[in-house]
Motif scaffolding. Structure first.
Motif, PDB file in Angstrom:
ATOM      1  N   UNK A 105       1.077  -0.944  -0.177  1.00  0.00           N
ATOM      2  CA  UNK A 105      -0.333  -0.215  -0.180  1.00  0.00           C
ATOM      3  C   UNK A 105       1.128   1.020  -0.102  1.00  0.00           C
ATOM      4  N   UNK A 106       0.794   2.148   0.197  1.00  0.00           N
ATOM      5  CA  UNK A 106       1.195   3.555  -0.293  1.00  0.00           C
ATOM      6  C   UNK A 106      -0.397   4.796   0.339  1.00  0.00           C
ATOM      7  N   UNK A 107       0.651   5.661   0.983  1.00  0.00           N
ATOM      8  CA  UNK A 107      -0.543   7.052   0.478  1.00  0.00           C
ATOM      9  C   UNK A 107       0.472   8.038  -0.086  1.00  0.00           C
ATOM     10  N   UNK A 108      -0.762   8.022  -0.942  1.00  0.00           N
ATOM     11  CA  UNK A 108       0.187   9.268  -2.669  1.00  0.00           C
ATOM     12  C   UNK A 108      -0.441  10.899  -2.530  1.00  0.00           C
ATOM     13  N   UNK A 109      -0.111  11.527  -2.635  1.00  0.00           N
ATOM     14  CA  UNK A 109      -0.666  13.098  -3.218  1.00  0.00           C
ATOM     15  C   UNK A 109       0.176  13.022  -4.207  1.00  0.00           C
ATOM     16  N   UNK A 110      -0.639  13.499  -5.427  1.00  0.00           N
ATOM     17  CA  UNK A 110      -0.046  14.546  -6.873  1.00  0.00           C
ATOM     18  C   UNK A 110      -0.984  15.380  -7.312  1.00  0.00           C
ATOM     19  N   UNK A 111      -0.559  16.516  -7.797  1.00  0.00           N
ATOM     20  CA  UNK A 111      -2.065  17.435  -9.045  1.00  0.00           C
ATOM     21  C   UNK A 111      -1.792  16.404 -10.967  1.00  0.00           C
ATOM     22  N   UNK A 112      -3.032  16.619 -11.163  1.00  0.00           N
ATOM     23  CA  UNK A 112      -2.802  15.961 -12.019  1.00  0.00           C
ATOM     24  C   UNK A 112      -3.989  16.768 -13.149  1.00  0.00           C
ATOM     25  N   UNK A 113      -3.022  16.994 -14.095  1.00  0.00           N
ATOM     26  CA  UNK A 113      -4.190  18.033 -15.440  1.00  0.00           C
ATOM     27  C   UNK A 113      -4.873  17.508 -16.617  1.00  0.00           C
ATOM     28  N   UNK A 208       5.426  -3.196   9.516  1.00  0.00           N
ATOM     29  CA  UNK A 208       4.353  -1.960   8.653  1.00  0.00           C
ATOM     30  C   UNK A 208       2.812  -2.939   9.440  1.00  0.00           C
ATOM     31  N   UNK A 209       2.157  -2.521   9.484  1.00  0.00           N
ATOM     32  CA  UNK A 209       0.361  -3.215   8.981  1.00  0.00           C
ATOM     33  C   UNK A 209      -0.013  -2.772   8.586  1.00  0.00           C
ATOM     34  N   UNK A 210      -0.680  -3.297   7.014  1.00  0.00           N
ATOM     35  CA  UNK A 210      -1.888  -2.608   6.594  1.00  0.00           C
ATOM     36  C   UNK A 210      -3.099  -3.172   6.550  1.00  0.00           C
ATOM     37  N   UNK A 211      -4.535  -2.314   6.385  1.00  0.00           N
ATOM     38  CA  UNK A 211      -5.640  -2.841   6.728  1.00  0.00           C
ATOM     39  C   UNK A 211      -6.135  -3.113   5.233  1.00  0.00           C
TER      40      UNK A 211
END
Length: 426
Positions: A105-113, A208-211
């Motif tokens: 898993x991942x926590x991701x932040x992005x800007x998309x045009x 690291x725990x993933x739900x």
């Protein structure tokens, strides 16, 4: 080459790391070789967490969103040939969690045009990933400045008829550390038996725990150091240091699908004894003077061997109360200088030494989003996690071994019950 020669998102000053509550400013740049009709030009800023049940799988089984903002940069019209620039600005929420990336898993932040073109024409999209660092202040954790001490006593049998015990106590100078700080470990071992112990091993573990559909746990060894064993009837003390590498912070506040924990595990293989100390990794160092670790209530410092060894002690070597110093046999960080010890994205602030004095221009804390290779195991049923047999998994509670109620017969007793005609010399 088509009409769209360049379509990209640029963040002001080339920044890639931001703090929660900070404005994110940038531009969308377009370069055209010919006029391009469009229905709309939009830009969105999103932050989310996604979790899968298989490593490196794009089929997400769990997801949560932290923010999703959209702006319209241009309405229906046509862009002439040449270069065009559309500025934008978003305000990042104060509750946004720190960026993170792992195999499940991942926590991701992005800007998309997006350039929305007329019907039967291909839409154009581009994106830019950025990172959020929500600093974890270790001073906000209760009792963070208290000594970190754990102790266990292991009873075991050796040579069939003898029993002994080993008292293993481990302590650290603090309960929380920042990247680049030195973790000082002390292990006290009392070998109350006539058998030498195996080498003592200390490991800094990341869990690291993933739900997902069920909890998935990834555990890996960050650093490992091995010390010498303890001779029979000896007390020994082992002191070592571990440099905390660039690691994701503990807990990941604001995210309910991924949780990060760290432990310092000190163990012996012979006899099988393990103590585990929880350790916090943060971004703002503890500003209290660490207290001297003191032996806990489980620590026993006998002046003589245990009662069941009284006869053996009377005829054998005496127990030495003065502790000896153990040497270090191997260290996983011996070949690692003060260089980058973790995965830090390009453009992220560099770590700075923790000298205790305030810097005139303090740098933001370093950011690490990758966890590297891990060893997964799963929780069975609706209960808590059930560890597997992997040596990297946090150990369960060990109980005392069972002892035979009667000792086996001696050689003379065995021979005495035999036929006299079979005895030697008859």
């Amino acid at each position: 080459m088509g009409r769209v020669q360049l379509f990209e998102v640029r963040l002001n000053h080339g920044r890639v790391v931001y703090s929660p509550g900070e404005p994110l400013v940038g531009t969308v740049r377009v370069r055209l070789a010919a006029p391009l009709p469009f229905r709309a030009i939009r830009v969105t800023c999103t932050g989310s967490c996604r979790v899968s049940s298989k490593a490196n799988d794009s089929a997400w089984v769990g997801e949560e969103s932290y923010f999703n903002s959209a702006l319209s940069l241009a309405d229906k019209g046509s862009l002439p040939a040449g270069e065009h620039s559309f500025p934008f600005q978003f305000l990042l929420p104060a509750t946004a969690p720190t960026s993170f990336e792992g195999p499940f898993g991942k926590i991701m932040h992005q800007v998309r045009a997006t350039i929305d073109t007329p019907r039967f024409s291909r839409d154009h999209q581009c994106s830019r990933v950025f990172y959020i660092l929500s600093p974890l202040n270790l001073n906000s954790i209760p009792d963070i400045e208290q000594p970190n001490v754990a102790s266990t006593t292991k009873k075991f049998s050796y040579k069939l008829v003898k029993t002994g015990s080993v008292v293993l106590t481990a302590s650290t100078d603090l309960r929380g550390y920042v990247v680049g700080q030195v973790l000082r470990l002390q292990a006290d071992i009392e070998n109350q038996s006539g058998k030498d112990t195996s080498p003592v091993v200390a490991s800094l573990l990341q869990k690291v725990s993933y739900k997902a559909k069920r909890w998935i746990y990834d555990v890996r060894t960050i650093a490992e150091v091995e010390g010498a064993g303890v001779k029979a009837w000896r007390r020994a003390q082992w002191q070592e240091q571990v440099l905390v590498p660039a690691l994701p912070q503990s807990a990941l506040p604001g995210c309910s699908l991924i949780h990060v924990d760290y432990y310092l595990q000190v163990s012996l293989k012979q006899p099988e004894a393990v103590v585990t100390l929880p350790v916090f990794i943060g971004n703002i160092a503890v500003n209290h003077v660490p207290l001297s670790p003191r032996p806990g209530p489980g620590l026993v410092v006998p002046s003589a061997p245990p009662q069941e060894e009284a006869e053996a002690v009377a005829s054998g070597p005496h127990f030495f109360s003065d502790p000896v110093s153990l040497s270090t046999k191997s260290h996983s960080q011996q070949q690692q200088p003060h260089a980058a010890l973790g995965s830090v994205p390009h453009g992220a602030p560099e770590p700075h030494p923790q000298d205790g004095s305030p810097a005139p221009h303090p740098l933001p804390p370093p950011l690490c989003i990758s966890t590297g290779a891990t060893v997964p195991y799963f929780a069975e049923g609706s209960g808590g996690p059930v560890p597997t047999s992997s040596t990297l998994i946090l150990p369960p509670e060990y109980s005392s071994w069972g002892y035979p109620y009667e000792a086996p017969p001696s050689y003379e007793q065995s021979c005495g019950g035999m036929d006299p005609g079979l005895t030697p010399g008859s």
